[in-house]
Design an enzyme around this catalytic site. Structure first.
Site, PDB file in Angstrom:
ATOM      1  N   GLU A 117      -6.205 -10.373  -1.135  1.00  0.00           N
ATOM      2  CA  GLU A 117      -7.083 -10.316   0.023  1.00  0.00           C
ATOM      3  C   GLU A 117      -8.568 -10.270  -0.392  1.00  0.00           C
ATOM      4  O   GLU A 117      -9.135  -9.359   0.250  1.00  0.00           O
ATOM      5  CB  GLU A 117      -6.709  -9.155   1.134  1.00  0.00           C
ATOM      6  CG  GLU A 117      -5.254  -8.940   0.920  1.00  0.00           C
ATOM      7  CD  GLU A 117      -4.661  -7.738   1.949  1.00  0.00           C
ATOM      8  OE1 GLU A 117      -5.435  -7.024   2.448  1.00  0.00           O
ATOM      9  OE2 GLU A 117      -3.484  -7.602   2.067  1.00  0.00           O
TER      10      GLU A 117
ATOM     11  N   GLU B  36       0.744  -1.083   0.126  1.00  0.00           N
ATOM     12  CA  GLU B  36       0.079  -0.154  -0.075  1.00  0.00           C
ATOM     13  C   GLU B  36       0.842   1.337  -0.115  1.00  0.00           C
ATOM     14  O   GLU B  36       0.671   2.104   0.822  1.00  0.00           O
ATOM     15  CB  GLU B  36      -0.961   0.024   1.174  1.00  0.00           C
ATOM     16  CG  GLU B  36      -1.836  -1.106   1.256  1.00  0.00           C
ATOM     17  CD  GLU B  36      -2.670  -1.397   2.465  1.00  0.00           C
ATOM     18  OE1 GLU B  36      -2.764  -0.481   3.228  1.00  0.00           O
ATOM     19  OE2 GLU B  36      -3.239  -2.567   2.640  1.00  0.00           O
TER      20      GLU B  36
HETATM   21  O1  G3I Z   1      -2.844  -7.337  18.735  1.00  0.00           O
HETATM   22  C1  G3I Z   1      -3.651  -6.202  19.432  1.00  0.00           C
HETATM   23  C2  G3I Z   1      -4.214  -7.019  20.870  1.00  0.00           C
HETATM   24  O2  G3I Z   1      -3.105  -7.004  21.777  1.00  0.00           O
HETATM   25  C3  G3I Z   1      -5.079  -6.038  21.389  1.00  0.00           C
HETATM   26  O3  G3I Z   1      -5.946  -6.346  22.511  1.00  0.00           O
HETATM   27  C4  G3I Z   1      -6.247  -5.706  20.337  1.00  0.00           C
HETATM   28  C5  G3I Z   1      -7.115  -4.680  20.947  1.00  0.00           C
HETATM   29  O4  G3I Z   1      -8.151  -4.267  19.962  1.00  0.00           O
HETATM   30  O5  G3I Z   1      -5.693  -5.036  19.016  1.00  0.00           O
HETATM   31  C6  G3I Z   1      -5.002  -6.207  18.656  1.00  0.00           C
HETATM   32  O6  G3I Z   1      -4.536  -5.456  17.300  1.00  0.00           O
HETATM   33  C7  G3I Z   1      -5.480  -5.524  16.439  1.00  0.00           C
HETATM   34  C8  G3I Z   1      -4.808  -6.335  15.324  1.00  0.00           C
HETATM   35  O7  G3I Z   1      -5.702  -6.319  14.195  1.00  0.00           O
HETATM   36  C9  G3I Z   1      -4.796  -7.876  15.715  1.00  0.00           C
HETATM   37  O8  G3I Z   1      -5.897  -8.502  15.857  1.00  0.00           O
HETATM   38  C10 G3I Z   1      -5.634  -4.169  15.717  1.00  0.00           C
HETATM   39  O9  G3I Z   1      -6.295  -3.432  17.003  1.00  0.00           O
HETATM   40  C11 G3I Z   1      -6.424  -4.424  14.418  1.00  0.00           C
HETATM   41  O10 G3I Z   1      -6.412  -2.961  14.012  1.00  0.00           O
HETATM   42  C12 G3I Z   1      -5.591  -5.123  13.473  1.00  0.00           C
HETATM   43  O11 G3I Z   1      -6.520  -5.135  12.464  1.00  0.00           O
HETATM   44  C13 G3I Z   1      -5.976  -5.786  11.269  1.00  0.00           C
HETATM   45  C14 G3I Z   1      -5.677  -4.791  10.102  1.00  0.00           C
HETATM   46  O12 G3I Z   1      -5.233  -5.400   8.852  1.00  0.00           O
HETATM   47  C15 G3I Z   1      -4.825  -3.572  10.687  1.00  0.00           C
HETATM   48  O13 G3I Z   1      -4.522  -2.766   9.641  1.00  0.00           O
HETATM   49  C16 G3I Z   1      -6.951  -6.713  10.646  1.00  0.00           C
HETATM   50  O14 G3I Z   1      -6.957  -7.880  11.442  1.00  0.00           O
HETATM   51  C17 G3I Z   1      -6.377  -7.269   9.392  1.00  0.00           C
HETATM   52  O15 G3I Z   1      -7.255  -8.187   8.638  1.00  0.00           O
HETATM   53  C18 G3I Z   1      -6.117  -6.119   8.277  1.00  0.00           C
HETATM   54  O16 G3I Z   1      -5.489  -6.328   7.289  1.00  0.00           O
HETATM   55  C19 G3I Z   1      -5.140  -5.487   6.490  1.00  0.00           C
HETATM   56  C20 G3I Z   1      -4.003  -6.225   5.388  1.00  0.00           C
HETATM   57  O17 G3I Z   1      -2.808  -6.440   6.587  1.00  0.00           O
HETATM   58  C21 G3I Z   1      -3.416  -5.330   4.425  1.00  0.00           C
HETATM   59  N1  G3I Z   1      -4.540  -4.816   3.516  1.00  0.00           N
HETATM   60  C22 G3I Z   1      -5.798  -4.504   4.154  1.00  0.00           C
HETATM   61  C23 G3I Z   1      -6.400  -5.485   5.252  1.00  0.00           C
HETATM   62  C24 G3I Z   1      -7.561  -5.073   5.836  1.00  0.00           C
HETATM   63  O18 G3I Z   1      -7.347  -3.772   6.643  1.00  0.00           O
END
Ligand code: G3I
Length: 490
Positions: A395, A267
């Site tokens: 994705e 990205e």
């Molecule tokens: O790991 C922490 C955890 O310790 C904490 O308790 C929790 C509280 O909310 O957050 C956890 O982190 C989260 C992480 O996912 C793991 O679950 C983050 O808040 C959350 O923002 C993160 O979201 C991920 C997102 O990328 C972040 O940008 C999504 O799961 C994931 O599906 C998404 O994937 C991205 C690709 O990597 C790139 N392309 C877009 C796609 C969708 O956004």
């Protein structure tokens, strides 16, 4: 007295015989419905749009050996073939019905009749947009698409245990896995020159032990960075370049031989780019709609070439990808095409004996919605093809609504709310769009090497509010699953 006793015993015998007949006949479920002639075994059927089921029947002696014809009272709700296979339709013909308000579901009387016209049986088939068949009972998608491309999905820590993948749904349908989060910079490189590979290693080793390929996601990004990386925005070019190359070299060396392909850069471009921009000037920087890419801010556009080169030198076997979303839009697609073209041209110049491209592939994330046009996705594929790169649909998910409806329903970013605002028609049109996309990917299977969904069931999705995947929260196949499979026979 004797006569009465005899009479009584005859009576009891007759009652016993009747009871015996009715009991054994009802055992095969046919007594209450058994009629002479023809008898459809299932007395009613609820079928997900796109799904098919063969109706079994029995013929009584009076009809033995007769040919049977099948008819449907509503052939656009449920069709029936000569062998009694019923298919749930949705009032639409491929490509005709998107965004129409035709009712997606209804009922049809399915009738089986003997050739002499003497006997017939009818049951009611009800079609639904809800899933009715469990994911594990369906033929593996990885096998159905094996002659075209790999079929992938994401995995997380709970999917791996005791050095194997324990999620049966992943095992059944997929052959390549991407860590949804655990291989991202913030997790594996929490501080400079020190790494935390424990979770990712457990996941990667389990996946390999269970026969999967693993796609590494992602090394350079503007999100989910460790703090030391984000602070590179204030670093000198030399310091940032050395830090970036060492981080890439350390991580790629650690995983060398275990990772099939990597998203080296993710990205890089903001949503605002147009096809007239100079790609070296519009990579995400401070002040853009989202956070800057710290490596671009400190090193400049060279970070792209230097990052991919460090990756290649660290693990020459791994396929190296550039990954991005909204690549159906002409602006981003053009920027990506120009960047990949220029970076690979420089590599050819600096390594004239190297036959491979430096950027082997483009990952089209494909987080789509119902207002995305297949023609634009096709246009981008046609634009990328002359580069000679592989394409990964990296994705894939398709909201069951337009983007505006999704964001209005409270969905945004990593939304995990329940999907209340997706309509029956949305589920129907989502299925057709998946069909159009899979047909396009099959047509381009010579360059499309992988199709990875970003989740198995809607409830798992990062944007579950839009019900974007092939299986519902109970793991049952939605119309979208059947339309994906239908692309194989078009
Ligand atoms: O790991 C922490 C955890 O310790 C904490 O308790 C929790 C509280 O909310 O957050 C956890 O982190 C989260 C992480 O996912 C793991 O679950 C983050 O808040 C959350 O923002 C993160 O979201 C991920 C997102 O990328 C972040 O940008 C999504 O799961 C994931 O599906 C998404 O994937 C991205 C690709 O990597 C790139 N392309 C877009 C796609 C969708 O956004």
């Amino acid at each position: 007295m004797k006569t009465t006793t005899k009479l009584l015993s005859y009576l009891m015998l007759i009652v016993a015989v009747i009871f015996l007949f009715s009991t054994c006949a009802s055992k095969n479920g046919s007594a209450e419905t058994a009629k002479t002639g023809i008898n459809i075994e299932k007395r009613s059927l609820i079928l997900t749009i796109g799904a098919s089921e063969k109706l079994n029947f029995t013929l009584s002696p009076e009809a033995e050996g007769q040919a049977v014809t099948w008819t449907s009272s509503a052939p656009r709700i449920a069709s029936v073939s000569n062998d009694g296979t019923v298919t749930a339709l949705d009032y639409s013909v491929r490509g005709e019905s998107r965004f129409t308000s035709s009712p997606a579901t209804g009922t049809a009387n399915i009738t089986a009749k003997t050739a002499d016209g003497k006997f017939e049986d009818t049951i009611i088939v009800t079609t639904t947009t809800q899933g009715t068949i469990d994911i594990l009972t369906l033929p593996p998608m990885k096998d159905q698409f094996s002659s075209y491309f790999l079929i992938g999905n994401i995995f997380n820590r709970t999917d791996a245990r005791n050095n194997e993948i324990v999620n049966q749904r992943l095992i059944h349908h997929f052959n390549v896995l991407t860590a949804e989060n655990d291989m991202k910079p913030e997790y594996i490189a929490p501080s400079r020159n020190s790494y935390n590979f424990a979770n990712a290693d457990r996941m990667v080793n389990s996946a390999i032990a269970s026969g999967f390929k693993v796609h590494g996601h992602t090394l350079l990004w503007h999100r989910q960075n460790a703090q030391w990386m984000t602070s590179m925005t204030r670093s000198s070019k030399e310091n940032a370049l050395a830090a970036m190359k060492k981080y890439i070299t350390d991580v790629m060396t650690h995983y060398k031989g275990r990772i099939y392909s990597w998203d080296v850069l993710n990205e890089a471009f903001p949503d605002s780019v147009t096809e007239n921009d100079d790609w070296t000037q519009v990579i995400r920087k401070a002040g853009d709609s989202q956070s800057p890419n710290p490596w671009y801010v400190s090193i400049g556009a060279d970070f792209v070439y230097e990052g991919f080169l460090a990756a290649r030198l660290a693990d020459p076997e791994a396929l190296l990808y550039y990954n991005d979303y909204n690549l159906d839009t002409i602006g981003k697609a053009t920027m990506v095409r120009n960047m990949v073209r220029d970076v690979n041209a420089r590599y050819r110049q600096e390594y004239p004996n190297e036959r491979r491209l430096l950027i082997d592939g483009i990952g089209m994330q494909s987080h789509h919605n119902l207002h995305v046009s297949e023609a634009h996705v096709r246009r981008s594929l046609d634009m990328f093809r002359p580069l000679g790169v592989k394409i990964a649909i990296s994705e894939l998910d398709v909201l069951g609504q337009g983007w505006g409806d999704f964001s209005r329903s409270g969905g945004s970013g990593t939304n995990k709310q329940s999907g209340s605002s997706v309509t029956n028609d949305g589920i129907k049109d989502q299925a057709w769009f998946y069909n159009e996309l899979m047909t396009l990917f099959i047509e381009n299977a010579d360059i499309v090497e992988r199709v990875t969904w970003w989740g198995v069931t809607d409830s798992q999705s990062w944007r579950s509010a839009g019900l974007p995947l092939l299986f519902d929260s109970r793991g049952r196949a939605k119309p979208a699953y059947y339309r994906v499979i239908e692309a194989l026979s078009q």
